[in-house]
Design a protein around this motif. Structure first.
Motif, short mmCIF file in Angstrom:
data_model
loop_
_atom_site.label_atom_id
_atom_site.label_comp_id
_atom_site.label_asym_id
_atom_site.label_seq_id
_atom_site.Cartn_x
_atom_site.Cartn_y
_atom_site.Cartn_z
N PHE A 218 0.84 -1.20 0.00
CA PHE A 218 0.00 0.00 0.00
C PHE A 218 0.87 1.25 0.00
N ARG A 219 1.95 1.25 0.78
CA ARG A 219 2.84 2.41 0.81
C ARG A 219 3.47 2.65 -0.56
N ASN A 220 3.85 1.58 -1.23
CA ASN A 220 4.43 1.74 -2.57
C ASN A 220 3.44 2.42 -3.51
N ALA A 221 2.16 2.10 -3.35
CA ALA A 221 1.13 2.71 -4.20
C ALA A 221 0.94 4.19 -3.88
N LEU A 222 1.32 4.59 -2.66
CA LEU A 222 1.13 5.98 -2.23
C LEU A 222 2.16 6.94 -2.83
N LEU A 223 3.31 6.41 -3.20
CA LEU A 223 4.42 7.26 -3.62
C LEU A 223 4.02 8.21 -4.74
N GLY A 224 4.19 9.49 -4.48
CA GLY A 224 3.86 10.51 -5.47
C GLY A 224 2.38 10.79 -5.61
N ARG A 225 1.53 10.11 -4.84
CA ARG A 225 0.08 10.28 -4.97
C ARG A 225 -0.56 10.93 -3.74
N ALA A 226 0.02 10.69 -2.57
CA ALA A 226 -0.59 11.20 -1.35
C ALA A 226 0.48 11.44 -0.30
N GLU A 227 0.15 12.28 0.68
CA GLU A 227 1.08 12.60 1.76
C GLU A 227 0.88 11.72 2.98
N LYS A 228 -0.22 11.00 2.98
CA LYS A 228 -0.52 10.11 4.11
C LYS A 228 -1.47 9.02 3.65
N GLY A 229 -1.40 7.86 4.29
CA GLY A 229 -2.28 6.77 3.95
C GLY A 229 -3.10 6.30 5.13
N VAL A 230 -4.28 5.75 4.85
CA VAL A 230 -5.13 5.13 5.87
C VAL A 230 -5.51 3.75 5.37
N PHE A 231 -5.14 2.73 6.12
CA PHE A 231 -5.45 1.33 5.77
C PHE A 231 -6.57 0.87 6.69
N ILE A 232 -7.74 0.59 6.12
CA ILE A 232 -8.92 0.20 6.88
C ILE A 232 -9.23 -1.27 6.61
N THR A 233 -9.44 -2.04 7.68
CA THR A 233 -9.74 -3.45 7.52
C THR A 233 -10.74 -3.92 8.57
N THR A 234 -11.48 -4.96 8.25
CA THR A 234 -12.37 -5.58 9.22
C THR A 234 -11.61 -6.58 10.09
N GLY A 235 -10.37 -6.87 9.72
CA GLY A 235 -9.55 -7.80 10.50
C GLY A 235 -8.67 -7.07 11.50
N ARG A 236 -7.44 -7.51 11.62
CA ARG A 236 -6.50 -6.86 12.52
C ARG A 236 -5.10 -6.93 11.89
N PHE A 237 -4.18 -6.19 12.47
CA PHE A 237 -2.84 -6.07 11.92
C PHE A 237 -1.84 -6.83 12.80
N THR A 238 -0.86 -7.45 12.16
CA THR A 238 0.20 -8.08 12.92
C THR A 238 1.10 -7.00 13.53
N ASN A 239 1.91 -7.39 14.49
CA ASN A 239 2.85 -6.44 15.09
C ASN A 239 3.82 -5.92 14.04
N ASP A 240 4.24 -6.78 13.12
CA ASP A 240 5.15 -6.35 12.06
C ASP A 240 4.48 -5.34 11.14
N ALA A 241 3.18 -5.52 10.88
CA ALA A 241 2.45 -4.57 10.04
C ALA A 241 2.38 -3.21 10.73
N GLU A 242 2.18 -3.21 12.04
CA GLU A 242 2.13 -1.95 12.78
C GLU A 242 3.48 -1.25 12.76
N SER A 243 4.56 -2.04 12.85
CA SER A 243 5.91 -1.46 12.79
C SER A 243 6.17 -0.86 11.42
N GLU A 244 5.73 -1.55 10.39
CA GLU A 244 5.91 -1.05 9.02
C GLU A 244 5.15 0.25 8.81
N ALA A 245 3.96 0.35 9.37
CA ALA A 245 3.14 1.54 9.17
C ALA A 245 3.76 2.78 9.79
N SER A 246 4.49 2.60 10.89
CA SER A 246 5.05 3.75 11.60
C SER A 246 6.55 3.91 11.36
#
Length: 292
Positions: A218-246
């Motif tokens: 998702f971050r790769n898709a953001l490059l040059g398109r937006a200054e911030k991203g929001v990933f919305i899911t009905t599930g949950r995120f792994t600890n590694d996913a949270e680390s990647e996001a921040s």
């Protein structure tokens, strides 16, 4: 901490740490903050923190919620504010070891058994004896999540766009279904009359967990398109996913999991209707159960 024993109510282990957490955080905290604090302070392994129950919910967080419920019943927590766990005056003073926590649990079991004997249809206390037991709050959340998961992909993207509008985003646009390039929509978040951010969002119906790689894509898709991203899911995120996001030095991404998603719908009042429900205050009746 000692290894958890099978056949015992796991949530009993988290009662004391839950009170310690709230004291450390100033007397109140969001539910996920409490679970994260306990996991971090006790250095719990992934086999405890990452397991799920049949509904797909995180098992550890489910057990922490049960610990909270029993502490509410015992008057150690104030449950007057939805979505916020708050110490009561009694809770500020209470320091529970596992023996004291188990005494609270067994006391409630005794009351529940007594109620069942008196009236088969009485308001007996729910006692989670399996990993699939959910709290009353979780049950309501799962109902809404099931509806969201049942929506078609584009319908879920549209309703997430609506949610962003309700929470202050402007110029929200959902991209065409076959040409989103990993981005499901855009919105403008105005921080002040002089500063605004272009935000891209991705809305995915997941039953289980979102991995680090999904956040990275998702971050790769953001490059040059937006200054911030929001990933919305009905599930949950792994600890590694949270680390990647921040991660530092890259486009920041906000993660909205299923539990947060339900709270956002409730806060905005969309797709839900307020309903007054009276619950039995078991702690109130304890004084009248004492033998004279």
């Amino acid at each position: 901490m000692s290894k958890l024993k099978k056949g015992q109510a796991e949530f009993v282990h988290w009662m004391g740490p839950l009170l310690d957490c709230l004291r450390a955080l100033g007397g109140s905290a969001k539910p996920k903050e409490v679970s994260s604090w306990i996991a971090r302070e006790l250095q719990l392994p992934p086999e405890i923190t990452e397991a799920t129950i049949k509904s797909g919910a995180n098992r550890f967080h489910n057990q922490v919620q049960w610990a909270r419920q029993y502490l509410v019943w015992d008057g150690l927590l104030d449950d007057s504010k939805r979505g916020l766990w708050v110490l009561s005056p009694l809770g500020w003073k209470a320091h529970l070891d596992e023996d004291a926590a188990r005494t609270i649990f067994l006391g409630r079991v005794k009351i529940s058994q007594s109620l069942r004997k008196q009236d088969a249809a009485g308001d007996a206390l729910p006692i989670p004896e399996t990993t699939d037991a959910v709290t009353p709050e979780e049950s309501q959340e799962l109902d809404l999540l099931d509806i969201l998961k049942s929506l078609p992909p584009y319908g879920f993207e549209l309703i997430c766009g609506r949610l962003l509008r309700e929470h202050g985003f402007e110029d929200v646009e959902v991209t065409q279904r076959s040409r989103d390039g990993g981005i499901d929509g855009y919105g403008l978040l105005r921080l002040s009359p002089f500063v605004s951010l272009r935000v891209a969002f991705q809305a995915k119906r997941y039953k289980d967990v979102v991995s680090r790689s999904a956040v990275g894509e998702f971050r790769n898709a953001l490059l040059g398109r937006a200054e911030k991203g929001v990933f919305i899911t009905t599930g949950r995120f792994t600890n590694d996913a949270e680390s990647e996001a921040s991660r530092d030095g890259v486009v920041p991404i906000e993660l909205i999991d299923g539990e947060q998603l339900v709270e956002l719908f409730q806060d905005a009042g969309i797709g839900v209707k307020p309903k007054t429900i009276y619950e039995i205050d078991h702690a109130f009746f304890d004084e009248f159960r004492r033998e004279q």
